[in-house]
Design a protein around this motif. Structure first.
Motif, PDB file in Angstrom:
ATOM      1  N   LEU A 126       0.815  -1.226   0.000  1.00 51.69           N
ATOM      2  CA  LEU A 126       0.000   0.000   0.000  1.00 51.69           C
ATOM      3  C   LEU A 126       0.845   1.272   0.000  1.00 51.69           C
ATOM      4  O   LEU A 126       0.350   2.346   0.335  1.00 51.69           O
ATOM      5  CB  LEU A 126      -0.934   0.005   1.212  1.00 51.69           C
ATOM      6  CG  LEU A 126      -2.242  -0.773   1.029  1.00 51.69           C
ATOM      7  CD1 LEU A 126      -2.963  -0.938   2.351  1.00 51.69           C
ATOM      8  CD2 LEU A 126      -3.156  -0.090   0.022  1.00 51.69           C
ATOM      9  N   ALA A 130       2.385   3.524  -5.641  1.00 52.39           N
ATOM     10  CA  ALA A 130       1.924   4.888  -5.934  1.00 52.39           C
ATOM     11  C   ALA A 130       2.939   5.694  -6.742  1.00 52.39           C
ATOM     12  O   ALA A 130       2.564   6.570  -7.523  1.00 52.39           O
ATOM     13  CB  ALA A 130       1.602   5.618  -4.636  1.00 52.39           C
ATOM     14  N   ARG A 153      -7.519   5.720   6.411  1.00 54.08           N
ATOM     15  CA  ARG A 153      -6.849   6.916   6.934  1.00 54.08           C
ATOM     16  C   ARG A 153      -5.372   6.691   7.212  1.00 54.08           C
ATOM     17  O   ARG A 153      -4.618   7.643   7.342  1.00 54.08           O
ATOM     18  CB  ARG A 153      -7.571   7.453   8.166  1.00 54.08           C
ATOM     19  CG  ARG A 153      -7.613   6.560   9.372  1.00 54.08           C
ATOM     20  CD  ARG A 153      -8.303   7.294  10.528  1.00 54.08           C
ATOM     21  NE  ARG A 153      -8.404   6.465  11.713  1.00 54.08           N
ATOM     22  CZ  ARG A 153      -9.424   5.652  12.000  1.00 54.08           C
ATOM     23  NH1 ARG A 153     -10.440   5.575  11.175  1.00 54.08           N
ATOM     24  NH2 ARG A 153      -9.436   4.947  13.110  1.00 54.08           N
ATOM     25  N   PRO A 156      -3.356   7.862   3.410  1.00 56.88           N
ATOM     26  CA  PRO A 156      -4.117   8.945   2.773  1.00 56.88           C
ATOM     27  C   PRO A 156      -3.684   9.289   1.349  1.00 56.88           C
ATOM     28  O   PRO A 156      -4.545   9.558   0.506  1.00 56.88           O
ATOM     29  CB  PRO A 156      -3.896  10.133   3.717  1.00 56.88           C
ATOM     30  CG  PRO A 156      -2.682   9.799   4.512  1.00 56.88           C
ATOM     31  CD  PRO A 156      -2.649   8.301   4.621  1.00 56.88           C
ATOM     32  N   ILE A 157      -2.379   9.276   1.071  1.00 57.39           N
ATOM     33  CA  ILE A 157      -1.951   9.704  -0.269  1.00 57.39           C
ATOM     34  C   ILE A 157      -2.347   8.648  -1.303  1.00 57.39           C
ATOM     35  O   ILE A 157      -2.880   8.974  -2.365  1.00 57.39           O
ATOM     36  CB  ILE A 157      -0.432   9.991  -0.309  1.00 57.39           C
ATOM     37  CG1 ILE A 157      -0.110  11.159   0.636  1.00 57.39           C
ATOM     38  CG2 ILE A 157       0.024  10.312  -1.732  1.00 57.39           C
ATOM     39  CD1 ILE A 157       1.358  11.487   0.753  1.00 57.39           C
ATOM     40  N   LEU A 158      -2.122   7.376  -0.963  1.00 54.83           N
ATOM     41  CA  LEU A 158      -2.492   6.300  -1.890  1.00 54.83           C
ATOM     42  C   LEU A 158      -3.999   6.314  -2.163  1.00 54.83           C
ATOM     43  O   LEU A 158      -4.451   6.182  -3.298  1.00 54.83           O
ATOM     44  CB  LEU A 158      -2.088   4.940  -1.306  1.00 54.83           C
ATOM     45  CG  LEU A 158      -2.145   3.799  -2.298  1.00 54.83           C
ATOM     46  CD1 LEU A 158      -0.834   3.687  -3.057  1.00 54.83           C
ATOM     47  CD2 LEU A 158      -2.463   2.501  -1.619  1.00 54.83           C
ATOM     48  N   GLY A 160      -6.035   8.901  -1.701  1.00 51.61           N
ATOM     49  CA  GLY A 160      -6.409  10.164  -2.351  1.00 51.61           C
ATOM     50  C   GLY A 160      -6.136  10.164  -3.835  1.00 51.61           C
ATOM     51  O   GLY A 160      -6.792  10.865  -4.598  1.00 51.61           O
ATOM     52  N   THR A 161      -5.140   9.395  -4.265  1.00 50.72           N
ATOM     53  CA  THR A 161      -4.794   9.374  -5.687  1.00 50.72           C
ATOM     54  C   THR A 161      -5.391   8.173  -6.418  1.00 50.72           C
ATOM     55  O   THR A 161      -5.089   7.940  -7.579  1.00 50.72           O
ATOM     56  CB  THR A 161      -3.253   9.373  -5.876  1.00 50.72           C
ATOM     57  OG1 THR A 161      -2.699   8.305  -5.105  1.00 50.72           O
ATOM     58  CG2 THR A 161      -2.637  10.679  -5.400  1.00 50.72           C
ATOM     59  N   ARG A 185     -16.263   6.948   5.253  1.00 49.43           N
ATOM     60  CA  ARG A 185     -16.155   8.324   5.764  1.00 49.43           C
ATOM     61  C   ARG A 185     -14.721   8.850   5.618  1.00 49.43           C
ATOM     62  O   ARG A 185     -14.494   9.953   5.141  1.00 49.43           O
ATOM     63  CB  ARG A 185     -16.567   8.348   7.239  1.00 49.43           C
ATOM     64  CG  ARG A 185     -16.504   9.718   7.889  1.00 49.43           C
ATOM     65  CD  ARG A 185     -16.298   9.623   9.393  1.00 49.43           C
ATOM     66  NE  ARG A 185     -14.971   9.117   9.726  1.00 49.43           N
ATOM     67  CZ  ARG A 185     -14.592   8.731  10.935  1.00 49.43           C
ATOM     68  NH1 ARG A 185     -15.432   8.749  11.939  1.00 49.43           N
ATOM     69  NH2 ARG A 185     -13.361   8.306  11.164  1.00 49.43           N
ATOM     70  N   GLU A 189     -13.260  12.038   3.453  1.00 55.59           N
ATOM     71  CA  GLU A 189     -12.517  13.162   4.025  1.00 55.59           C
ATOM     72  C   GLU A 189     -11.220  13.429   3.272  1.00 55.59           C
ATOM     73  O   GLU A 189     -10.790  14.572   3.131  1.00 55.59           O
ATOM     74  CB  GLU A 189     -12.222  12.897   5.512  1.00 55.59           C
ATOM     75  CG  GLU A 189     -13.463  13.114   6.376  1.00 55.59           C
ATOM     76  CD  GLU A 189     -13.220  12.878   7.850  1.00 55.59           C
ATOM     77  OE1 GLU A 189     -12.066  12.637   8.246  1.00 55.59           O
ATOM     78  OE2 GLU A 189     -14.213  12.918   8.600  1.00 55.59           O
ATOM     79  N   ILE A 190     -10.581  12.353   2.790  1.00 53.19           N
ATOM     80  CA  ILE A 190      -9.319  12.518   2.050  1.00 53.19           C
ATOM     81  C   ILE A 190      -9.593  12.981   0.629  1.00 53.19           C
ATOM     82  O   ILE A 190      -8.951  13.880   0.106  1.00 53.19           O
ATOM     83  CB  ILE A 190      -8.522  11.190   2.036  1.00 53.19           C
ATOM     84  CG1 ILE A 190      -8.081  10.832   3.461  1.00 53.19           C
ATOM     85  CG2 ILE A 190      -7.297  11.302   1.125  1.00 53.19           C
ATOM     86  CD1 ILE A 190      -7.719   9.367   3.629  1.00 53.19           C
ATOM     87  N   ASN A 191     -10.567  12.338  -0.017  1.00 56.10           N
ATOM     88  CA  ASN A 191     -10.921  12.701  -1.390  1.00 56.10           C
ATOM     89  C   ASN A 191     -12.420  12.484  -1.604  1.00 56.10           C
ATOM     90  O   ASN A 191     -12.854  11.353  -1.833  1.00 56.10           O
ATOM     91  CB  ASN A 191     -10.115  11.854  -2.389  1.00 56.10           C
ATOM     92  CG  ASN A 191     -10.377  12.283  -3.822  1.00 56.10           C
ATOM     93  OD1 ASN A 191     -11.293  13.075  -4.098  1.00 56.10           O
ATOM     94  ND2 ASN A 191      -9.573  11.776  -4.740  1.00 56.10           N
ATOM     95  N   PRO A 192     -13.217  13.563  -1.514  1.00 56.35           N
ATOM     96  CA  PRO A 192     -14.667  13.395  -1.653  1.00 56.35           C
ATOM     97  C   PRO A 192     -15.102  12.937  -3.040  1.00 56.35           C
ATOM     98  O   PRO A 192     -16.272  12.613  -3.246  1.00 56.35           O
ATOM     99  CB  PRO A 192     -15.210  14.802  -1.356  1.00 56.35           C
ATOM    100  CG  PRO A 192     -14.067  15.726  -1.543  1.00 56.35           C
ATOM    101  CD  PRO A 192     -12.811  14.949  -1.280  1.00 56.35           C
ATOM    102  N   HIS A 193     -14.163  12.902  -4.003  1.00 57.17           N
ATOM    103  CA  HIS A 193     -14.539  12.550  -5.373  1.00 57.17           C
ATOM    104  C   HIS A 193     -14.213  11.109  -5.743  1.00 57.17           C
ATOM    105  O   HIS A 193     -14.484  10.683  -6.859  1.00 57.17           O
ATOM    106  CB  HIS A 193     -13.857  13.507  -6.354  1.00 57.17           C
ATOM    107  CG  HIS A 193     -14.165  14.942  -6.041  1.00 57.17           C
ATOM    108  ND1 HIS A 193     -15.370  15.511  -6.326  1.00 57.17           N
ATOM    109  CD2 HIS A 193     -13.439  15.870  -5.383  1.00 57.17           C
ATOM    110  CE1 HIS A 193     -15.369  16.759  -5.893  1.00 57.17           C
ATOM    111  NE2 HIS A 193     -14.214  17.001  -5.310  1.00 57.17           N
TER     112      HIS A 193
END
Lengths: 217, 128
Positions: A126, A130, A153, A156-158, A160-161, A185, A189-193
């Motif tokens: 994980l 990335a 959480r 987060p970066i993995l 989020g991308t 949830r 919070e990290i990436n709503p999309h």
């Protein structure tokens, strides 16, 4: 006498992989092959999810192939081969991730003209994948409830991308004392999309939703 | 985990540059820019660097300077271009970048922050 000279370089060490990934993407596009890179922790259910997707797609007449990435062995390769589809086994040896170069070589061994969809199963990890795009259309990250409700959480970066986050083994949530809504949830919070899809690869639950998100049905 | 292979590529690049200077005394500094969204640990890069140049007398073992590069994003909805917003909650010990637009919460594309760039080398040369 000493002379100090400043040499400008501006060389991006990761750019060579990115360039190869772009080439892989173009190569796949030129053959009309949609490609999905599945990453996630060891034991999160990546292989079984891909197997489930292959079975559904096969019934619809969609021709699938797989690049199975693992540090060692051919366990996943043999599982995928059992579905009667072309599979290339890639052992990374000591590396913790697939890279675009390894995928490039795997693509050379595949008859892309005979494929509609290619799944790439990355090495269970994980973190490292990335930094190494492979040339896929979408990157899917798989976590499972058996890993705990803090998996999203913690990375987060993995997350989020990622293009899609899959929360797998959903039928075990209650037994594990894990609330899947917490994972969803945290992702929001990290990436709503980024879409979050709940699956249970053992029973096939949620795989139809995943296929929709992948744009395959 | 992949820092060693990355730093190996960097040392090879530096050696290639060293070969272009007959009057080289030693490499004084290697300036490396590392994006905050890359998964490269600065400590692991330094550790790998020291191990790799141990037997390279022409490269100082403290030559590696790492400059962190802040992420820069562009919003697909409102065209905002700039830093990411960072969510700091009690749950996190470090600022966690939020992958949405700081202005309108729209979807973003990452422009900078994933790179690992050897910006420049400082060479100590014999003045001929």
């Amino acid at each position: 006498m000493h002379l100090v000279q400043d040499v400008e370089l501006g060389t991006d060490i990761l750019a060579a992989n990115r360039k190869l990934a772009e080439d892989n993407h173009k190569h796949l596009r030129s053959h009309g092959v949609k490609c999905f890179d599945i990453q996630g922790a060891i034991g999160s259910g990546k292989t079984l999810i891909i197997e489930g997707l292959i079975d559904i797609l096969k019934e619809k007449g969609v021709k699938c192939g797989v690049i199975a990435g693992d540090v060692a062995g051919d366990d996943d390769y043999r599982r995928f081969s059992g579905h009667g589809i072309p599979v290339i086994n890639v052992n990374t040896g000591k590396e913790c991730h697939l890279d675009a170069h390894l995928v490039d070589h795997a693509l050379e061994k595949l008859d892309l003209a005979g494929l509609d969809v290619l799944f790439i199963e990355n090495v269970g990890n994980l973190v490292c994948p990335a930094d190494f795009p492979l040339g896929s259309d979408m990157r899917i990250t798989v976590v499972s409830v058996t890993e705990g409700d803090d998996m999203v959480r913690k990375h987060p970066i993995l997350m989020g991308t990622s293009d899609i986050i899959v929360v797998n083994k959903i039928s075990l949530a209650e037994a594990m004392g894990v609330d899947p809504a917490v994972l969803e949830r945290d992702a929001g919070e990290i990436n709503p999309h980024v879409p979050v899809v709940f699956t249970d690869a053992r029973t096939g639950e949620g795989l139809d939703v995943l296929l929709q998100k992948l744009g395959l049905i | 985990m992949h820092e060693f292979s990355v730093i190996s590529s960097i040392v090879e690049l530096v050696k290639g540059e060293m070969g272009k200077h007959d009057n080289l005394n030693f490499v004084k500094e290697i300036v490396l820019e590392v994006g905050e969204l890359s998964f490269l640990s600065h400590d692991a890069l330094r550790f790998g660097f020291r191990a790799l140049v141990e037997n390279e007398p022409d490269i100082k073992d403290d030559a590696l300077t790492i400059i962190p590069i802040q992420a820069k994003v562009k919003c697909r909805r409102c065209d905002y271009e700039g830093a990411m917003k960072a969510g700091e909650t009690e749950e996190y010990h470090i600022a966690i970048p939020q992958f949405s637009c700081p202005e309108c919460n729209g979807p973003i594309d990452v422009l900078h922050g994933k790179e690992c760039v050897v910006r420049n080398l400082v060479l100590d040369l014999e003045d001929e």
